[in-house]
Enzyme design. Structure first.
Site, PDB file in Angstrom:
ATOM      1  N   ILE A 117     -45.499  24.650 -24.455  1.00 41.68           N
ATOM      2  CA  ILE A 117     -46.633  25.124 -25.255  1.00 41.68           C
ATOM      3  C   ILE A 117     -47.883  24.307 -24.956  1.00 41.68           C
ATOM      4  CG2 ILE A 117     -47.515  25.451 -27.598  1.00 41.68           C
ATOM      5  CD1 ILE A 117     -45.252  27.394 -26.772  1.00 41.68           C
ATOM      6  N   GLU A 120     -40.276  15.393  -7.823  1.00 41.84           N
ATOM      7  CA  GLU A 120     -40.309  14.875  -9.192  1.00 41.84           C
ATOM      8  C   GLU A 120     -39.230  15.559 -10.023  1.00 41.84           C
ATOM      9  OE1 GLU A 120     -43.794  13.990 -12.304  1.00 41.84           O
ATOM     10  OE2 GLU A 120     -43.314  16.127 -12.154  1.00 41.84           O
TER      11      GLU A 120
END
Length: 267
Positions: free
Chosen positions: A154, A140
């Site tokens: 985050i 990927e």
């Protein structure tokens, strides 16, 4: 599953990540060596940990013997771009390569997730040549801007902390931050031309200086040290003036001098 078997399964993925990192970093180097702006700012890679693989197997109800066929993100490459416009350029580069066969594309930029997540995903079929022959694995590639990557990093950490059950108040703040990321990328796109010109100028200057240094180093091997010292001092004097035209002219004159020494050595 035995530990040794996990090593055998993951080994081709580790090799694929290593090879893909080399290839994408070489693309960056080629652009910069030509004094051109690179649509790829940086690239990182990783192979999923065994614990992450097991978690996904259980979540998706994937049998152990179907790992290779049904898991497409064991090998992961993340490409960072400075601008949203660069992402489509990187996609075109990948589409044009013979050593990376695209299986699937997912555009989470044009169609951002409800959470605010943005990225462009490409699933590849990639051939890995080992001592046991050729193995085709899936990998990927995530392509995103640096701003998108900051938000996604985050958000991923919070997903891990709250086991994918992020409280609504934090989820709302994340969505606001995602909207701010979109705004930031949009604003940066407005000054993209100026930034690209500045970076191109820097790369061109760096290449010229590198050629000058190599020429001076070679001249020290064949020329009079005092004369070459004068040339070196002249280079430093011109460099301080920060004038590209003067630097380019000096580089041309130095090429002529270097060619003259080469001709003498041949005779």
């Amino acid at each position: 599953m035995e530990i040794q078997l996990w090593k055998e399964i993951l080994s081709p993925y580790e090799q694929a990540v290593d090879e893909l990192l080399v290839k994408f970093n070489h693309i960056i180097m080629q652009y910069k060596s030509m004094g051109k702006y690179s649509p790829i700012e940086s690239v990182t890679g990783r192979v999923k940990t065994v614990s992450s693989i097991i978690d996904k197997l259980q979540k998706k109800n994937i049998p152990m013997d179907r790992i290779v066929e049904e898991m497409d993100d064991i090998a992961g490459i993340r490409i960072m771009c400075q601008f949203t416009e660069d992402i489509s350029k990187v996609v075109e580069i990948i589409r044009g390569r013979q050593d990376m066969r695209i299986r699937e594309e997912k555009d989470y930029i044009a169609n951002a997730k409800a959470s605010g997540y943005q990225s462009y995903h490409i699933i590849l079929d990639y051939d890995v040549y080992t001592v046991n022959g050729c193995t085709t694995i899936q990998a990927e590639i995530q392509i995103r801007t640096m701003a998108m990557n900051f938000w996604a990093t985050i958000e991923h950490s919070l997903q891990y902390k709250y086991r994918k059950e992020i409280p609504e108040d934090i989820r709302a703040k994340l969505k606001n931050a995602a909207d701010a990321t979109v705004a930031l990328d949009r604003e940066m796109s407005y000054v993209r031309g100026e930034i690209m010109d500045a970076q191109n100028s820097f790369n061109i200057k760096a290449n010229i200086v590198s050629e000058i240094i190599v020429n001076i180093q070679n001249l020290y091997k064949v020329g009079n040290p005092r004369e070459i010292q004068k040339i070196q001092d002249e280079f430093y004097s011109i460099y301080k003036k920060d004038d590209m035209e003067l630097l380019e002219n000096f580089a041309k004159q130095l090429d002529i001098i270097a060619e003259g020494y080469k001709a003498q050595s041949v005779r």
